[in-house]
Enzyme design. Sequence first.
Site, PDB file in Angstrom:
ATOM      1  N   ASP A 138       0.817  -1.225   0.000  1.00 17.55           N
ATOM      2  CA  ASP A 138       0.000   0.000   0.000  1.00 17.55           C
ATOM      3  C   ASP A 138       0.848   1.271   0.000  1.00 17.55           C
ATOM      4  OD1 ASP A 138       0.963   0.082   2.583  1.00 17.55           O
ATOM      5  OD2 ASP A 138      -1.005   0.163   3.553  1.00 17.55           O
ATOM      6  N   ASP A 189       5.042  -0.509   7.581  1.00 15.49           N
ATOM      7  CA  ASP A 189       4.137  -1.110   8.561  1.00 15.49           C
ATOM      8  C   ASP A 189       4.916  -1.927   9.595  1.00 15.49           C
ATOM      9  OD1 ASP A 189       4.659  -3.511   7.000  1.00 15.49           O
ATOM     10  OD2 ASP A 189       3.143  -2.772   5.592  1.00 15.49           O
ATOM     11  N   ASP A 230       6.350   6.485  21.271  1.00 14.28           N
ATOM     12  CA  ASP A 230       6.300   7.938  21.195  1.00 14.28           C
ATOM     13  C   ASP A 230       4.983   8.387  21.817  1.00 14.28           C
ATOM     14  OD1 ASP A 230       6.645  10.610  20.337  1.00 14.28           O
ATOM     15  OD2 ASP A 230       7.659   9.938  18.518  1.00 14.28           O
ATOM     16  N   ASP A 289       6.747  13.589  23.218  1.00 11.29           N
ATOM     17  CA  ASP A 289       6.667  14.658  22.238  1.00 11.29           C
ATOM     18  C   ASP A 289       6.426  16.015  22.915  1.00 11.29           C
ATOM     19  OD1 ASP A 289       6.391  15.116  19.265  1.00 11.29           O
ATOM     20  OD2 ASP A 289       4.448  15.920  19.892  1.00 11.29           O
ATOM     21  N   GLU A 309      11.085  15.348  24.612  1.00  7.02           N
ATOM     22  CA  GLU A 309      11.430  16.303  23.557  1.00  7.02           C
ATOM     23  C   GLU A 309      11.089  17.695  24.088  1.00  7.02           C
ATOM     24  OE1 GLU A 309      10.516  17.475  18.921  1.00  7.02           O
ATOM     25  OE2 GLU A 309       8.909  17.158  20.347  1.00  7.02           O
ATOM     26  N   HIS A 361      13.271  12.748  12.501  1.00  8.01           N
ATOM     27  CA  HIS A 361      12.257  12.920  11.457  1.00  8.01           C
ATOM     28  C   HIS A 361      11.855  14.369  11.236  1.00  8.01           C
ATOM     29  CE1 HIS A 361      10.203  13.047  15.238  1.00  8.01           C
ATOM     30  NE2 HIS A 361       9.123  13.508  14.635  1.00  8.01           N
ATOM     31  N   ASP A 362      12.372  15.289  12.036  1.00 18.29           N
ATOM     32  CA  ASP A 362      12.044  16.710  11.884  1.00 18.29           C
ATOM     33  C   ASP A 362      13.200  17.522  11.306  1.00 18.29           C
ATOM     34  OD1 ASP A 362       9.503  16.399  13.062  1.00 18.29           O
ATOM     35  OD2 ASP A 362      10.317  16.672  15.085  1.00 18.29           O
TER      36      ASP A 362
END
Length: 542
Positions: free
Chosen positions: A28, A32, A101, A202, A244, A318-319
């Site tokens: 898809d 995953d 997370d 987060d 974070e 990832h940021d």
Amino acid sequence: MDKNRKDWWKEAVIYQIYPKSFQDTNGDGFGDLPGIIEHLDYLQNLGVDAIWLSPIYASPQKDNGYDISDYQAIDPRFGTMEDFERLVSEADKRGISIIMDLVLNHTSDQHKWFQEARKSKDNPYHDYYVWRDGEEGTPPNEMQAVFGGPAWTYVPELGQYYFNIFSPYQPDLNWDNPKVRQELYDMIRFWKDKGVGGFRLDVIDMVGKEPDKQIASNGSRLHEYIQELSSEVFQDGNLVTVGETPGVTVETARKFSNPDGSEFSMVFQFEHMGIDQEDDKEKWDLKPLDLRELKQIMARWQEGLEGTGWNSLYLDNHDQPRIVSRWGNDGQYRTESAKMLATMLYGMKGTPYIYQGEELGMTNIELPIDQYDDLEIRNVYEERLKSGYSEDQVMESIYAKGRDNARTPMQWTDGTNAGFTDGTPWLPVNPNYVEINAEAEVADPASVYNYYKKLIALRREYKVFETGTFRLVEPYSEELFAYTRDSDKDGHLLVVCNFSDHHQDMPRIELFEGQEVLISNYEDPIGRLRPYEARIVYVPAD
Ligand code: GLC
Ligand code: CA
């Protein structure tokens, strides 16, 4: 590693997975959980002790899972709860813990709590969020959302605004309401019971917000809330917790990572991520890297938390854009500079984090604007064009800083879509996967991957990596980053990194002259340093 040791995370290396981009198994185009299970052997071989999973909870994915609609369900795109349980147990067999997370500052606007909250002012969930009375067009104050637009969104049926520090899709929870906090603790217990090894929290320094005073981070009740959270759900388990905290300073980090365990194991600070940004401007306002500034910041954190706290060590997540494109040289010296940056970081005191693909030296990507997915990129593009920047200026900033640089699919092989998916990837694969991919790097002893593997093994073998006290060497050099680590009991390290593409002299320190080089990114590490050369020299305790 002995995970029964209370501070096991001090010797650990943690690997961050961005599940959406890691491995797709059903075609898809989204990564995953079964995809993660497929690669556990790869991670074990690398030598990591824990995996931090970016959010996998049910989510409309407006902010790629950082907008949660059900904290206790796995998003069907990622798999099922059975897949998750299998992941925990398969990882455990390989000595790897799973770190979840936790997004506790806000939910998705699709969360059941918010759906209820917006029905009426006397709904039992109304007070789970932050509301202020007002009239359409006149928000309570000027606060702006991180991803653009006002931090207040009007709900006409209620005659009220709700507070959203990130985007209207992410309404902020009201931590001043004790019921909210208790709900969150119950949810955390649910995941603890599944056997997870820790949590990444987060933007946790925002939960004490005081919007009426225009305070987002570091509100007056913040540490009270965090201590409550920690004593309710963290302290009875042998967990690693990392907050974070975009607004953290060395002083507040001593509280957050207090060795008495009253708050977290450690926090992510951001000072070193702001060096290539003009002062008092936004991250899109670019400034070249000044190595002296980087050294000063890293030294301040190393020295500032010595004995009084604990550092997390990271360059990528990832940021952030890819570090080899940011501070290295992603052309001619990609391999050398990727290894050099790893050396600079992994020689320090603290817990290192690897972000997926960093161990391959993955690079930034440049895409046409309509192929980006990130809502932050799409918003800044619109906003900056409107306020008069040229298209070229805006794209230059996005190429340098956009978060999708880090979110392109993991490069596994030189086959179709880098082996990430048989379908259409949700974000384009970086075309350089033909050269840069895990299969090739695992097989090549001189690869970035095998260098990381060696660094991780050294951290395990030599205790001084955990214990040695940091001291900067040649602080004024603009091209050399050098420091020592000293422990009476465990010995001494000299870490030297050439951040330039020309030769440099080694710093002369008598103790290290002619001593064993533990690792270098060049063969024959003797004499002058070559472009982007890095070395770690070791002297045993006497
Ligand atoms: C954190 C996350 C980021 C997310 C934001 C809002 O900074 O790392 O990806 O967009 O919080 O949850
Ligand atoms: Ca999939």
